[in-house]
Scaffold this active site. Structure first.
Site, short mmCIF file in Angstrom:
data_model
loop_
_atom_site.label_atom_id
_atom_site.label_comp_id
_atom_site.label_asym_id
_atom_site.label_seq_id
_atom_site.Cartn_x
_atom_site.Cartn_y
_atom_site.Cartn_z
N HIS A 1 0.88 -1.17 0.00
CA HIS A 1 0.00 0.00 0.00
C HIS A 1 0.91 1.23 0.00
O HIS A 1 1.95 1.22 0.68
CB HIS A 1 -0.87 0.02 1.25
CG HIS A 1 -1.87 -1.09 1.32
ND1 HIS A 1 -2.99 -1.00 2.11
CD2 HIS A 1 -1.93 -2.30 0.72
CE1 HIS A 1 -3.70 -2.11 2.00
NE2 HIS A 1 -3.08 -2.92 1.17
N CYS B 1 -5.90 2.40 5.52
CA CYS B 1 -6.46 1.22 6.18
C CYS B 1 -5.79 1.04 7.54
O CYS B 1 -4.79 1.71 7.84
CB CYS B 1 -6.25 -0.01 5.30
SG CYS B 1 -4.54 -0.60 5.24
N GLU C 1 0.72 4.18 1.41
CA GLU C 1 0.92 4.84 2.70
C GLU C 1 1.93 4.09 3.55
O GLU C 1 2.81 4.70 4.17
CB GLU C 1 -0.42 4.94 3.47
CG GLU C 1 -1.52 5.63 2.74
CD GLU C 1 -2.42 4.66 1.98
OE1 GLU C 1 -3.57 5.03 1.72
OE2 GLU C 1 -1.97 3.54 1.64
N CYS D 1 -1.96 0.41 7.33
CA CYS D 1 -1.18 1.61 6.98
C CYS D 1 -1.18 2.62 8.12
O CYS D 1 -0.14 3.22 8.43
CB CYS D 1 -1.75 2.25 5.71
SG CYS D 1 -1.51 1.20 4.25
#
Length: 154
Positions: A60, A90, A62, A93
């Site tokens: 991801h 999420c 982030e 993250c």
């Protein structure tokens, strides 16, 4: 919290860069998520989702930017950074971002809105995880961010 004047940053410009990265991810075969890390109103790092193309559930943007920032910058410098991300981080993250200790996190599309697009159950909100470690602001350029997800084949 940082004493940096985050309010003077070019928020819409940075968010649109995150949107461009999200679109690149979608075009590449990944889900439409993109993020930029900004200090002194200058983009230091950027990334887009690579879960599918890298075959790594951790990719991801982030989380990857939080990891890189921790490798390259001191806690004091990270506190002066803003993470702009196309979609609310999420829980995975957000957990990584707690360790990074960014001064502010700004997202466009909320996790509740993503749950509607993906027909899933909403996750824990990033503010609940980030707590006092980062100022969290949501909904920047929300219509544009939502359009990215409306155009994506969830």
């Amino acid at each position: 919290m940082s004493s940096t004047d985050f309010d003077s940053f070019a928020h819409e410009q940075h968010m649109r860069t995150a949107f461009e990265l999200a679109q690149e991810a979608a075009d590449r075969g990944d889900e439409p998520f993109g993020s930029v890390l900004v200090r002194d109103d200058t983009v230091l790092m950027s990334d887009s989702n690579r879960v599918n193309t890298a075959g790594d559930i951790r990719r991801h943007p982030e989380l990857h930017l939080a990891y890189r920032a921790c490798e390259e910058y001191s806690p004091a410098v990270r506190e002066e950074m803003v993470m702009y991300t196309s979609t609310e981080p999420c829980p995975m993250c957000a957990g990584g971002m707690v360790t990074a200790g960014f001064g502010r996190v700004i997202y466009s599309v909320s996790s509740d809105e993503i749950a509607t697009f993906t027909e899933s159950t909403p996750g824990v909100r990033s503010r609940a995880i980030l707590g006092d470690s980062s100022d969290v602001i949501g909904g920047l350029l929300n219509d544009e961010g939502r359009q990215l997800h409306a155009d994506y084949d969830w």
